[in-house]
Motif scaffolding. Structure first.
Motif, PDB file in Angstrom:
ATOM      1  N   GLN A 109     -26.605 -12.275 -37.288  1.00  0.00           N
ATOM      2  CA  GLN A 109     -27.319 -13.387 -37.904  1.00  0.00           C
ATOM      3  C   GLN A 109     -26.474 -14.657 -37.874  1.00  0.00           C
ATOM      4  O   GLN A 109     -26.970 -15.742 -37.556  1.00  0.00           O
ATOM      5  CB  GLN A 109     -27.691 -13.043 -39.343  1.00  0.00           C
ATOM      6  CG  GLN A 109     -28.518 -14.124 -40.032  1.00  0.00           C
ATOM      7  CD  GLN A 109     -28.915 -13.736 -41.443  1.00  0.00           C
ATOM      8  OE1 GLN A 109     -28.299 -12.861 -42.040  1.00  0.00           O
ATOM      9  NE2 GLN A 109     -29.937 -14.378 -41.969  1.00  0.00           N
ATOM     10  N   LEU A 110     -25.188 -14.535 -38.186  1.00  0.00           N
ATOM     11  CA  LEU A 110     -24.304 -15.700 -38.164  1.00  0.00           C
ATOM     12  C   LEU A 110     -24.186 -16.285 -36.758  1.00  0.00           C
ATOM     13  O   LEU A 110     -24.080 -17.502 -36.588  1.00  0.00           O
ATOM     14  CB  LEU A 110     -22.917 -15.314 -38.680  1.00  0.00           C
ATOM     15  CG  LEU A 110     -22.801 -15.016 -40.177  1.00  0.00           C
ATOM     16  CD1 LEU A 110     -21.459 -14.375 -40.484  1.00  0.00           C
ATOM     17  CD2 LEU A 110     -22.980 -16.294 -40.989  1.00  0.00           C
ATOM     18  N   ALA A 111     -24.184 -15.411 -35.744  1.00  0.00           N
ATOM     19  CA  ALA A 111     -24.045 -15.872 -34.363  1.00  0.00           C
ATOM     20  C   ALA A 111     -25.370 -16.317 -33.760  1.00  0.00           C
ATOM     21  O   ALA A 111     -25.383 -16.917 -32.677  1.00  0.00           O
ATOM     22  CB  ALA A 111     -23.437 -14.759 -33.504  1.00  0.00           C
ATOM     23  N   GLY A 112     -26.481 -16.010 -34.424  1.00  0.00           N
ATOM     24  CA  GLY A 112     -27.780 -16.412 -33.904  1.00  0.00           C
ATOM     25  C   GLY A 112     -28.233 -15.598 -32.715  1.00  0.00           C
ATOM     26  O   GLY A 112     -28.894 -16.117 -31.810  1.00  0.00           O
ATOM     27  N   ILE A 113     -27.868 -14.319 -32.670  1.00  0.00           N
ATOM     28  CA  ILE A 113     -28.321 -13.442 -31.592  1.00  0.00           C
ATOM     29  C   ILE A 113     -29.009 -12.237 -32.214  1.00  0.00           C
ATOM     30  O   ILE A 113     -28.851 -11.961 -33.408  1.00  0.00           O
ATOM     31  CB  ILE A 113     -27.157 -12.980 -30.684  1.00  0.00           C
ATOM     32  CG1 ILE A 113     -26.139 -12.159 -31.475  1.00  0.00           C
ATOM     33  CG2 ILE A 113     -26.490 -14.174 -30.020  1.00  0.00           C
ATOM     34  CD1 ILE A 113     -24.997 -11.622 -30.627  1.00  0.00           C
ATOM     35  N   SER A 114     -29.769 -11.517 -31.418  1.00  0.00           N
ATOM     36  CA  SER A 114     -30.499 -10.373 -31.956  1.00  0.00           C
ATOM     37  C   SER A 114     -29.538  -9.237 -32.279  1.00  0.00           C
ATOM     38  O   SER A 114     -28.530  -9.041 -31.600  1.00  0.00           O
ATOM     39  CB  SER A 114     -31.557  -9.895 -30.961  1.00  0.00           C
ATOM     40  OG  SER A 114     -30.952  -9.263 -29.851  1.00  0.00           O
ATOM     41  N   ILE A 115     -29.866  -8.474 -33.306  1.00  0.00           N
ATOM     42  CA  ILE A 115     -29.022  -7.352 -33.695  1.00  0.00           C
ATOM     43  C   ILE A 115     -28.960  -6.316 -32.579  1.00  0.00           C
ATOM     44  O   ILE A 115     -27.906  -5.728 -32.316  1.00  0.00           O
ATOM     45  CB  ILE A 115     -29.523  -6.716 -35.018  1.00  0.00           C
ATOM     46  CG1 ILE A 115     -28.661  -5.509 -35.401  1.00  0.00           C
ATOM     47  CG2 ILE A 115     -30.983  -6.339 -34.923  1.00  0.00           C
ATOM     48  CD1 ILE A 115     -27.206  -5.804 -35.617  1.00  0.00           C
TER      49      ILE A 115
END
Length: 345
Positions: A109-115
């Protein structure tokens, strides 16, 4: 600093603009959920072949070992993730956390990518991550410049190559002449495997006076700085803060190993030290990374006593990783007097 060529992520879901579902900050309820969060998956236990890896030592016949490659990228991401607490990145949580540091979904979430894409990266199932993904992870993990460069190297696996033959390095003739031309400045030349390729008289007297001055000229039995640091009692006693020196040396070796994943001799050095020195093995498992280009060293020399040195490490072009180290002292200080005494001995 390593160059960072641009690549396109191999999964369109990895866009830096894509976000994971909101992170739940309430305690997980069921035992099944707790088990799923903490238990490693099969992919984690046995990383796939696509992961960038530190090379394995060769067997007795000189062949590269056939064991599966280590998931260096996943190990690095996990150790950096574990080093950050939710409070470090401004997240509020409640209840008892069962894992150290950030959870995967929190970092995603912090990096803005999908889990899902982050899990694939950590398990070594996705190669050639794009610049936007690497930069986003670097910011989210608060990586230093050296760590960021290391992440680029691990996330961009080189094409499969045959291990390099275990040949001794040839010292740069220009660097050797430079060492000989500065008798009042301690200096030495290190290869990428930390073999001591050359030193001048003052460098030898300062750092390894108990060894033969001509030792670096023997390509087969050259002294190795890492072996001296971890396995030689004289060298251990030389450093007033040996633990700090050892941690820095291993972090530097980790940085170098990512640049030369096909160097069989480098892999054998790491494997041998891991067996012979529990302290080395512990530090190697931390996956700390540091490019050591300058700094200070505190020595307790058997002839001149305590002395503080300032070092500079110069990377030599076209030498496959050779570095020239010089050591200086503060002018008009007791350290300058001590070094002058060593020169006159």
């Amino acid at each position: 600093m390593r160059a960072h060529p641009r690549h396109t992520p191999d999964d369109t879901s990895a866009s830096a603009s894509e976000t994971a579902p909101p992170v739940s900050t309430t305690p997980t309820g069921s035992a099944a959920q707790r088990t799923a969060e903490t238990a490693p998956t099969t992919a984690q236990r046995t990383p796939p072949d696509t992961a960038r890896a530190t090379p394995r030592p060769a067997d007795s016949a000189g062949r590269a070992a056939s064991t599966p490659p280590a998931n260096e990228l996943g190990d690095f991401l996990r150790t950096r993730r574990a080093a950050l607490s939710p409070a470090d990145v401004g997240l509020t949580t409640w209840g008892t956390r069962r894992v150290p540091g950030l959870r995967r979904e929190e970092l995603a979430q912090l990096a803005g990518i999908s889990i899902n894409y982050y899990i694939r990266l950590e398990q070594g199932q996705s190669a050639n991550a794009g610049d936007s993904v690497i930069e986003s992870l670097s910011r989210a993990l608060r990586l230093a410049d050296d760590e960021r460069a290391h992440l680029y190297a691990l996330a961009r696996p080189a094409a499969a190559r045959r291990p390099r033959p275990a040949r001794p390095e040839t010292p740069s003739s220009g660097a050797v002449r430079l060492l000989e031309s500065m008798p009042d400045v301690p200096g030495l030349l290190l290869g990428r495997r930390n073999d001591i390729l050359a030193w001048n008289e003052l460098g030898h007297a300062l750092l390894a006076g108990h060894l033969d001055f001509a030792a670096p000229t023997d390509p087969v039995h050259r002294p190795n700085q890492m072996r001296l640091l971890f396995l030689d009692p004289h060298t251990r006693e030389l450093y007033r803060r040996w633990s700090d020196e050892a941690a820095l040396a291993v972090a530097s070796l980790r940085y170098t190993a990512a640049d030369y994943p096909d160097d069989r001799s480098l892999a054998e050095l790491i494997g041998d030290l891991s067996i012979k020195s529990p302290e080395f093995a512990t530090l190697w498992a931390r996956h700390d990374v540091r490019l050591c280009s300058r700094g200070s060293k505190l020595l307790h020399h058997p002839e001149i006593g305590d002395v503080e040195l300032h070092y500079e490490a110069m990377q030599l072009p076209d030498t496959q990783g050779q570095r020239l180290f010089t050591y200086t002292v503060t002018a008009d200080s007791p350290d300058e007097d001590a070094l002058a005494l060593l020169r006159r001995r």
